[in-house]
Scaffold this motif. Structure first.
Motif, short mmCIF file in Angstrom:
data_model
loop_
_atom_site.label_atom_id
_atom_site.label_comp_id
_atom_site.label_asym_id
_atom_site.label_seq_id
_atom_site.Cartn_x
_atom_site.Cartn_y
_atom_site.Cartn_z
N ASN A 40 0.82 -1.29 0.04
CA ASN A 40 0.12 0.04 0.05
C ASN A 40 0.75 1.38 0.10
OD1 ASN A 40 0.78 -0.05 2.70
ND2 ASN A 40 -1.16 -0.20 3.51
N LYS A 161 1.17 1.07 -7.28
CA LYS A 161 -0.24 1.40 -7.74
C LYS A 161 0.57 2.65 -8.83
CE LYS A 161 -4.55 3.11 -5.95
NZ LYS A 161 -5.55 3.00 -4.99
N PHE A 163 0.38 6.15 -10.96
CA PHE A 163 -0.19 7.40 -11.26
C PHE A 163 0.56 8.17 -12.31
CE2 PHE A 163 -1.35 6.08 -6.91
CZ PHE A 163 -2.52 6.47 -6.73
N GLU A 178 -6.43 5.05 -19.65
CA GLU A 178 -6.67 3.82 -19.17
C GLU A 178 -6.56 2.61 -20.32
OE1 GLU A 178 -10.51 2.90 -17.18
OE2 GLU A 178 -9.51 1.26 -16.34
N PRO A 184 -6.33 4.10 -14.52
CA PRO A 184 -7.69 4.36 -14.43
C PRO A 184 -7.93 6.00 -14.25
CG PRO A 184 -7.11 3.17 -12.67
CD PRO A 184 -5.96 3.10 -13.58
N PRO A 185 -8.99 6.58 -14.55
CA PRO A 185 -9.28 8.00 -14.39
C PRO A 185 -8.69 8.50 -13.21
CG PRO A 185 -11.06 6.92 -15.54
CD PRO A 185 -10.39 5.91 -15.24
N ASP A 186 -9.17 7.76 -12.12
CA ASP A 186 -8.86 8.23 -10.52
C ASP A 186 -7.35 8.36 -10.40
OD1 ASP A 186 -9.85 5.20 -10.56
OD2 ASP A 186 -8.77 5.65 -8.66
N GLN A 187 -6.67 7.65 -11.10
CA GLN A 187 -5.15 7.74 -10.95
C GLN A 187 -4.51 8.54 -12.04
OE1 GLN A 187 -5.92 3.03 -9.45
NE2 GLN A 187 -3.98 3.50 -10.11
N ILE A 229 -3.37 12.10 -3.86
CA ILE A 229 -3.05 10.79 -3.78
C ILE A 229 -2.72 10.67 -2.09
CG2 ILE A 229 -1.06 8.86 -3.92
CD1 ILE A 229 -0.10 10.35 -6.67
N GLY A 230 -2.17 11.73 -1.42
CA GLY A 230 -2.35 11.68 0.00
C GLY A 230 -1.07 11.04 0.47
N GLN A 231 -0.16 10.45 -0.25
CA GLN A 231 0.82 10.01 0.43
C GLN A 231 2.10 10.20 -0.76
OE1 GLN A 231 1.15 5.66 1.20
NE2 GLN A 231 -0.68 5.55 -0.29
N ARG B 121 -0.94 14.99 10.34
CA ARG B 121 -1.03 13.49 10.16
C ARG B 121 -0.75 12.91 11.71
NH1 ARG B 121 2.08 12.23 6.25
NH2 ARG B 121 0.77 13.21 4.64
N PHE B 163 -14.83 4.41 -2.61
CA PHE B 163 -14.31 5.65 -2.56
C PHE B 163 -15.06 6.35 -1.41
CE2 PHE B 163 -13.46 5.22 -7.04
CZ PHE B 163 -11.96 5.71 -7.01
N ARG B 174 -8.01 10.66 5.91
CA ARG B 174 -6.63 9.82 5.28
C ARG B 174 -5.88 9.09 6.44
NH1 ARG B 174 -5.26 13.52 0.36
NH2 ARG B 174 -6.61 12.45 -1.28
N GLU B 178 -7.62 3.86 5.68
CA GLU B 178 -7.38 2.63 5.19
C GLU B 178 -7.44 1.50 6.11
OE1 GLU B 178 -3.49 2.75 3.32
OE2 GLU B 178 -4.03 0.91 1.98
N PRO B 185 -5.73 6.31 0.88
CA PRO B 185 -5.59 7.33 0.73
C PRO B 185 -6.25 8.19 -0.46
CG PRO B 185 -3.76 6.83 1.92
CD PRO B 185 -4.30 5.62 1.43
N ASP B 186 -5.77 7.86 -1.69
CA ASP B 186 -6.20 8.25 -2.82
C ASP B 186 -7.50 7.97 -3.28
OD1 ASP B 186 -4.63 5.64 -3.45
OD2 ASP B 186 -5.62 5.91 -5.12
N TYR B 228 -11.64 14.31 -9.04
CA TYR B 228 -11.03 13.12 -8.25
C TYR B 228 -11.17 11.93 -8.98
CZ TYR B 228 -9.17 16.56 -4.76
OH TYR B 228 -8.84 17.81 -4.13
N ILE B 229 -12.32 11.40 -9.15
CA ILE B 229 -12.33 10.25 -9.65
C ILE B 229 -12.61 10.13 -11.24
CG2 ILE B 229 -14.08 8.12 -9.64
CD1 ILE B 229 -15.22 8.94 -6.97
N GLY B 230 -13.17 11.19 -11.57
CA GLY B 230 -12.96 11.30 -13.05
C GLY B 230 -14.10 10.31 -14.04
N GLN B 231 -15.00 9.83 -13.31
CA GLN B 231 -16.04 9.11 -13.75
C GLN B 231 -17.26 8.83 -12.94
OE1 GLN B 231 -15.44 4.75 -14.96
NE2 GLN B 231 -13.57 4.66 -13.66
#
Ligand code: CA
Ligand code: CA
Lengths: 312, 312
Positions: A40, A161, A163, A178, A184-187, A229-231, B121, B163, B174, B178, B185-186, B228-231
């Motif tokens: 992760n 993962k 991005f 994609e 994928p779109p969210d990445q 992404i948050g990390q 954090r 999500f 975040r 997890e 986080p993402d 953020y997600i794009g779909q």
């Protein structure tokens, strides 16, 4: 005994660059190793223009914008005399560039905003089907780097993962990322316009506004990484000074880290450019790569192939 | 013959709500079915406060902010007379709330901004270890809904990407999303502050700025989903009017869609509130659920258990 997996990165020549990548991936995935990184936390970020696909003679998204202006021109007779549109229509790119930020913002507003996200997606998708690269005649989604496609696959096969973190427009890239990259779109993280939700004639829509939301370039890249992404990534790849801060942020973290700069050195198979280029200017990041421990890919020497075979 | 899987959603009582969920998941995952949805489009979004964890007597993030003000007070003697801090320190929540947006922004700036993302954090993480819910005495991360944890697992086991899309602070959520929900986080989207990247004394840092970036509530939710997600999700769950637009956006799409409203009807095991509540106000979304085809969870009747068993 499991069947032996195909050796990774077949389009990369043997040598220190490929070895460094493979050694990094092997050590962070080896359980019990002091360099082991839990799945992760295996975050890899890639710039897009000039890192995953080509960016010459100009950013492909600019070619899209110009093509759209031409396509929309019949409905905008005023553009014949209104700059920067008049210069776009005359093909006078020098004048377009001379129109500066204000001019580019007008082109952006006309071609990327004041429409629904759905409409924009359909426009880009249509364009990608028929548009061809001015030099190679190939679809833009075939102007991607085969060795990088293999690198993305290799990282994902090892629990990363992947991005995109690019200065390019997020809604533009999401149309093809994609299918083209397996991302994928969210990445996909990129520069964006503000957006607004409303219900129009009973139908909910998202409208793209002519206002900048995020410029995902330079200092904006670590900020985009933080917000989306948050990390902190452990692996980052770029090709220009616009990636400096992303690589710096990534490789300054504790534990094993990997930073890549793709150096465009191949005038024959692709393009050769760096310090003086109008796109993908690579100067400070090239100077500092050594002391920062970033791996510089020499396209000419490190890559067996540049582009994938044509699909047709 | 494969081993039979355990029946899904064990903490949900049998009945129309559970059946509707299971039927939806089965039809969108059944290859060849007219309602089949490819895995990369199986996007599910969940609100957090009042949907995945409790939100009474006040949002837990507000309890965090108040605790931080108290903790920081010795370094801020001026707070003894400066509002809204003086009221926070006296425990006069009515006065704090009366300080309005401006007052809350001051609390937010003092406890959520002007520090590195890393420091924030660590603060939240420390707080979660020791803070206890004022009514139940349980850690806040145990004030989550067991049936929803099972729903998240069930969706993921069926190829959904889950999500969070919440009005709560993204950096706050975040820290625990997890471990608590299995959501990395993402895949957490929330309200956020602007941020800035800089290198200080040779060390790259991300600083949280006292300036709003996104309010991920109401119309902000579909916008957050877009950015953020794009779909568009095919499944969305919420509990208040703040989720109206997310549910509307989700369920107005073509093909099979599922919208959930969690109605807090259980004064004994949790809390009972809706139209007049100061948190999680549920009024218009409850009125319109029927005509919009949203499934209303009646907590008292639909859930066998509310909270998971205590960890210690
Ligand atoms: Ca680039
Ligand atoms: Ca809520």
């Amino acid at each position: 005994i499991p069947a032996q997996a195909a050796p990774p990165l077949p389009s990369w020549n043997e040598g220190p660059t490929k070895s460094a990548i493979v050694e990094f991936v092997e050590k962070v995935t080896k359980k019990g190793s002091p360099d082991f990184v839990p799945e992760n936390q295996r975050i890899a970020t890639f710039d897009n223009d000039g890192t995953l696909w080509a960016e010459q003679p100009v950013y492909f998204q600019l070619i899209y914008a110009i093509d759209q202006v031409k396509k929309m021109a019949p409905e905008h007779p005023e553009w014949k005399t209104e700059e920067p549109f008049a210069s776009v229509l005359k093909g006078d790119m020098k004048n377009v560039i001379a129109s500066g930020k204000e001019g580019l913002m007008k082109i952006l507003a006309a071609t990327h905003a004041n429409m629904t996200a759905e409409k924009f997606r359909a426009n880009v998708s249509d364009w990608l089907k028929t548009a061809r690269h001015p030099k190679t005649g190939r679809p833009f989604t075939e102007m991607v780097y085969q060795p990088q496609l293999e690198l993305l696959d290799y990282l994902r096969a090892n629990g990363f993962k992947t991005f995109i973190v690019s200065g390019g427009g997020v809604d533009f890239m999401r149309v093809f990322a994609e299918k083209t990259y397996g991302i994928p779109p969210d990445q996909v993280i990129g520069s964006s316009l503000k957006a607004k939700y409303e219900v129009k004639d009973g139908k909910p829509i998202i409208i793209k506004l002519p206002e900048i939301n995020l410029v995902d370039d330079k200092e904006g890249k670590p900020v985009g990484i933080h917000q989306y992404i948050g990390q902190r990534p452990i692996f980052a790849a770029g090709n220009s000074d616009g990636d400096y801060q992303m690589l710096e942020w990534t490789t300054a973290g504790a534990g094993p880290r990997f930073g890549i700069i793709l150096h465009h050195t191949d005038a024959e198979r692709e393009w050769a450019y760096d310090r003086e280029s109008h796109v993908g200017k690579l100067d400070k990041a090239l100077d500092d790569a050594g002391k920062k421990g970033w791996t510089v890919i020499d396209m000419q020497n490190d890559w067996k192939t540049v582009f994938p075979p044509a699909k047709q």
